[in-house]
Enzyme design. Structure first.
Site, PDB file in Angstrom:
ATOM      1  N   ASP A 233     -17.983  -4.497   3.940  1.00  0.00           N
ATOM      2  CA  ASP A 233     -17.293  -4.207   5.187  1.00  0.00           C
ATOM      3  C   ASP A 233     -15.803  -4.488   5.065  1.00  0.00           C
ATOM      4  OD1 ASP A 233     -19.064  -3.197   7.138  1.00  0.00           O
ATOM      5  OD2 ASP A 233     -20.005  -5.169   7.356  1.00  0.00           O
TER       6      ASP A 233
ATOM      7  N   GLU B 106     -12.679   1.585  12.043  1.00  0.00           N
ATOM      8  CA  GLU B 106     -12.589   3.044  12.072  1.00  0.00           C
ATOM      9  C   GLU B 106     -13.932   3.699  12.404  1.00  0.00           C
ATOM     10  OE1 GLU B 106     -11.074   6.789   9.308  1.00  0.00           O
ATOM     11  OE2 GLU B 106     -10.818   4.737   8.597  1.00  0.00           O
TER      12      GLU B 106
ATOM     13  N   LEU C 262       0.826  -1.205   0.000  1.00  0.00           N
ATOM     14  CA  LEU C 262       0.000   0.000   0.000  1.00  0.00           C
ATOM     15  C   LEU C 262       0.861   1.257   0.000  1.00  0.00           C
ATOM     16  CD1 LEU C 262      -3.261   0.451   1.978  1.00  0.00           C
ATOM     17  CD2 LEU C 262      -1.532   2.232   2.132  1.00  0.00           C
TER      18      LEU C 262
ATOM     19  N   HIS D 291     -13.778   7.572   1.832  1.00  0.00           N
ATOM     20  CA  HIS D 291     -12.321   7.612   2.047  1.00  0.00           C
ATOM     21  C   HIS D 291     -11.771   8.922   1.488  1.00  0.00           C
ATOM     22  CE1 HIS D 291      -8.189   6.366   2.437  1.00  0.00           C
ATOM     23  NE2 HIS D 291      -8.544   5.186   2.887  1.00  0.00           N
TER      24      HIS D 291
ATOM     25  N   ARG E 218      -5.414  -5.081  -5.168  1.00  0.00           N
ATOM     26  CA  ARG E 218      -4.215  -4.289  -5.433  1.00  0.00           C
ATOM     27  C   ARG E 218      -3.114  -4.550  -4.403  1.00  0.00           C
ATOM     28  NH1 ARG E 218      -0.282  -2.380  -6.630  1.00  0.00           N
ATOM     29  NH2 ARG E 218       0.247  -0.358  -7.560  1.00  0.00           N
ATOM     30  N   TYR E 219      -3.506  -4.784  -3.137  1.00  0.00           N
ATOM     31  CA  TYR E 219      -2.490  -4.858  -2.080  1.00  0.00           C
ATOM     32  C   TYR E 219      -2.551  -6.137  -1.254  1.00  0.00           C
ATOM     33  CZ  TYR E 219      -2.970   0.077  -3.234  1.00  0.00           C
ATOM     34  OH  TYR E 219      -3.090   1.258  -3.915  1.00  0.00           O
TER      35      TYR E 219
ATOM     36  N   GLU F 142     -12.172  -0.056   7.473  1.00  0.00           N
ATOM     37  CA  GLU F 142     -12.665   1.322   7.530  1.00  0.00           C
ATOM     38  C   GLU F 142     -14.077   1.405   8.111  1.00  0.00           C
ATOM     39  OE1 GLU F 142      -9.388   1.582   4.483  1.00  0.00           O
ATOM     40  OE2 GLU F 142     -10.925   0.137   5.035  1.00  0.00           O
TER      41      GLU F 142
END
Length: 415
Positions: free
Chosen positions: A334, A341, A71, A257, A144-145, A337
């Site tokens: 879910d 968070e 990331l 975000h 992606r990560y 975040e």
């Protein structure tokens, strides 16, 4: 995250969109993962690979370190300039113990892989029914990560009979409804990179083609009616938890975000497209409740898009407004975040857990899954490789990789 959607994408969904969910949405990792979908329909234009693109998340606490390393190495998401290769590993290493504790607190890992695979599987089942001419539809997820990484997904495509001189069609379907160069853009750049590495040297075949996978892209869908309906129904359900005399005065806080202001000022379309989603949802709700859009997940000292979600909640409570509903408007399932968070930090630390609430995430919502299928069918029927917005770079874009990636996808010729 764009406004120039094909007109067909804005058609009302089939009647099933208005059905009430038949399963209780849950947040926990212990929710059983659905059985793999069995594809049994064939057509002259199939099979079609449906590839969900997303950021991903570590499925276990042990995967957190690698997740953060990838990331913070991504300059599209977290631009650190010429010091990216030095600061990225340093920041990720320092943050790993803290983030491991957060994932442990939500059950030992992120549920985003479970939900992404479930959503893609269920969408493909529907597509086999409503788009038999492109069946069977094969579900894939490319993160992606985190696993399954884009590279692993691409190698699986090749192993499953796509490409390698056999051709075949694949649709890159972003699971970020609103486009940002930091999210969808980064995922498409990564997809293009692995396509070039694994198929870029393919030579011409006897029929003149190169036998590689033909890609098309669903790059944004911020105001699709099914997405709007799914959010609206979840908000309506949460508002029912407040007494009737207070219900219309509950403040709706849409939370997305955040982005570094350096990305916003470059011309990234994300803030406008998130705003478009919020406006469409409020129209569907009849603009009964007051609302605001706020932003979460800021990392580092540089300026980010605000106001921040936690600060917004604290300030409203200080002003006497304690009835607040948080809506994660840019997330389709879910993950940390929402589960940590928003639930643990923003709501848990508010001192008013009885009046500050969060709507359920979309997760396995059948209205949402029907929307995904409708989006995919509209795209498959269009014969268009990308939307008009896809090929337009930000005014301040200086990325050669972004330019080459957009040019590649826009130039794809579909049979």
């Amino acid at each position: 995250m764009a406004f120039r959607l094909p007109a067909a994408a804005l058609r009302p969904l089939r009647s099933s969109v208005h059905l009430k969910p038949t399963m209780q949405q849950t947040r926990w990792l212990a929710t059983p993962t659905p059985f793999p979908v069995t594809q049994d329909m064939t057509s002259s234009r199939g099979p079609t690979a449906m590839v969900f693109l997303n950021m991903g998340g570590p499925s276990t606490v042990d995967e957190v370190g690698d997740f953060l390393s990838r990331l913070f190495a991504d300059g599209d998401l977290i631009p650190l300039g010429r010091l990216q290769n030095y600061l990225g590993p340093l920041i990720s290493k320092r943050r790993t113990p803290k983030i491991q504790k957060q994932y442990a607190a939500i059950g030992g890992g992120s549920p985003i892989r479970k939900w992404s695979e479930h959503q893609c599987d269920e969408m493909c089942k529907l597509l086999d029914q409503i788009s038999p001419e492109t069946a069977p539809h094969k579900p894939y997820v490319a993160f992606r990560y985190a696993n399954p990484l884009t590279e692993h997904m691409y190698r699986q495509l090749l192993a499953d009979g796509f490409g390698n001189g056999k051709g075949g069609r694949a649709v890159a379907f972003t699971q970020y409804p609103q486009y940002s160069c930091s999210t969808t853009g980064s995922s498409l750049n990564e997809l293009w990179k692995w396509r070039q590495r694994l198929e870029g040297k393919a030579g011409p075949l006897d029929d003149g083609s190169d036998g590689t996978i033909k890609w098309s892209v669903i790059d944004r869908w911020p105001v699709h009616p099914g997405l709007v309906e799914a959010f609206a129904q979840n908000i309506e359900a949460k508002l029912q938890e407040y007494p009737p005399e207070r219900r219309d005065k509950v403040v709706l806080l849409f939370s997305a975000h955040s982005l570094p202001m350096s990305v916003v000022n470059r011309g990234d379309p994300y803030p406008a497209e998130v705003g478009a989603t919020v406006h469409a949802v409020m129209q569907r709700l009849g603009h009964v409740n007051p609302y605001r859009l706020c932003w979460q997940s800021q990392v580092g000292p540089q300026p980010w898009l605000g106001p921040q979600t936690q600060m917004s909640v604290e300030e409203y409570i200080a002003k006497g407004q304690k009835d607040l509903v948080l809506i994660p408007i840019a997330f389709t399932s879910d993950h940390i975040e929402t589960l940590y968070e928003l639930d643990e930090e923003v709501i848990g630390e508010s001192g008013h857990k009885d009046t500050v609430k969060r709507v359920e995430s979309l997760n396995g919502n059948p209205v949402f899954i029907r929307a995904l299928a409708d989006l995919a069918k509209t795209h498959l029927d269009s014969g268009i490789a990308t939307s008009p917005q896809m090929s337009l770079r930000c005014p301040g874009c200086k990325s050669d990789r972004c330019h080459e990636s957009k040019k590649f996808f826009a130039a794809q010729e579909l049979a």
